[in-house]
Write a protein that holds these residues in place. Structure first.
Motif, PDB file in Angstrom:
ATOM      1  N   TYR A  34       0.833  -1.204   0.000  1.00 11.80           N
ATOM      2  CA  TYR A  34       0.000   0.000   0.000  1.00 11.80           C
ATOM      3  C   TYR A  34       0.871   1.259   0.000  1.00 11.80           C
ATOM      4  N   GLU A  40      -4.491   0.098  -7.470  1.00  5.90           N
ATOM      5  CA  GLU A  40      -5.873   0.568  -7.460  1.00  5.90           C
ATOM      6  C   GLU A  40      -6.787  -0.416  -6.732  1.00  5.90           C
ATOM      7  N   ASP A  41      -7.624   0.114  -5.837  1.00  5.25           N
ATOM      8  CA  ASP A  41      -8.607  -0.670  -5.082  1.00  5.25           C
ATOM      9  C   ASP A  41      -7.967  -1.761  -4.229  1.00  5.25           C
ATOM     10  N   GLU A  44      -8.452  -1.795   0.870  1.00 10.57           N
ATOM     11  CA  GLU A  44      -9.459  -0.784   1.197  1.00 10.57           C
ATOM     12  C   GLU A  44      -9.807  -0.698   2.680  1.00 10.57           C
ATOM     13  N   CYS A  51     -12.185  -6.914   3.909  1.00  8.62           N
ATOM     14  CA  CYS A  51     -12.687  -6.583   2.570  1.00  8.62           C
ATOM     15  C   CYS A  51     -12.199  -7.529   1.472  1.00  8.62           C
ATOM     16  N   THR A  53      -9.688  -7.130  -0.471  1.00  5.33           N
ATOM     17  CA  THR A  53      -9.089  -6.439  -1.618  1.00  5.33           C
ATOM     18  C   THR A  53      -7.572  -6.530  -1.659  1.00  5.33           C
ATOM     19  N   CYS A  54      -6.950  -7.128  -0.658  1.00  9.26           N
ATOM     20  CA  CYS A  54      -5.488  -7.278  -0.670  1.00  9.26           C
ATOM     21  C   CYS A  54      -5.079  -8.727  -0.926  1.00  9.26           C
ATOM     22  N   GLU A  79     -15.745 -13.492  -0.505  1.00  8.54           N
ATOM     23  CA  GLU A  79     -15.449 -12.862  -1.789  1.00  8.54           C
ATOM     24  C   GLU A  79     -15.453 -13.879  -2.941  1.00  8.54           C
ATOM     25  N   HIS A 107      -6.119 -11.066  -8.964  1.00  9.56           N
ATOM     26  CA  HIS A 107      -7.222 -10.404  -9.666  1.00  9.56           C
ATOM     27  C   HIS A 107      -8.222 -11.494 -10.045  1.00  9.56           C
TER      28      HIS A 107
END
Length: 111
Positions: A34, A40-41, A44, A51, A53-54, A79, A107
């Motif tokens: 980070y 991007e994203d 979070e 979340c 997102t990592c 997720e 991703h």
């Protein structure tokens, strides 16, 4: 802080980054990514493990990641990620076990 450098390679799609850090410089792998790479994203919730997102995959490391920490597995499953090789970077402590590791940013739409 341990003065032994820990160098790792981060792959995000077509981009590759080589990062050097030390044990204790960052509280987690997510905070290193980070802070040093704008993804991007990514991250979070800033390391709360909520979340997803990592999400990352550790391709090569001295210490393989075989277990999940805290609520990591629940967050990943929420997720829709059921791959045992995917982990949350916010749950990974940076130590000598990550020296020379290759980290791929996960991703889900492309993997």
């Amino acid at each position: 802080m341990n003065s032994e450098p820990i160098t790792l390679t981060v792959v995000d799609g077509e981009d590759t980054y080589e990062l050097t850090t030390f044990t204790g410089e960052y509280r987690s792998l997510m905070m290193l990514l980070y802070d040093r790479i704008y993804l991007e994203d990514f991250g979070e919730c800033l390391g709360m493990g909520r979340c997803g997102t990592c999400a990352i995959v550790v391709d090569a490391a001295t210490k393989p990641l075989t277990s999940f920490d805290r609520n990591e597995q629940i967050t990943l499953e929420k997720e829709g990620i059921f791959d045992p090789n995917v982990h949350l970077a916010c749950q990974i402590v940076i130590d000598a076990g990550l020296k020379d590791a290759v980290i791929r940013v996960y991703h889900p739409k492309t993997q």
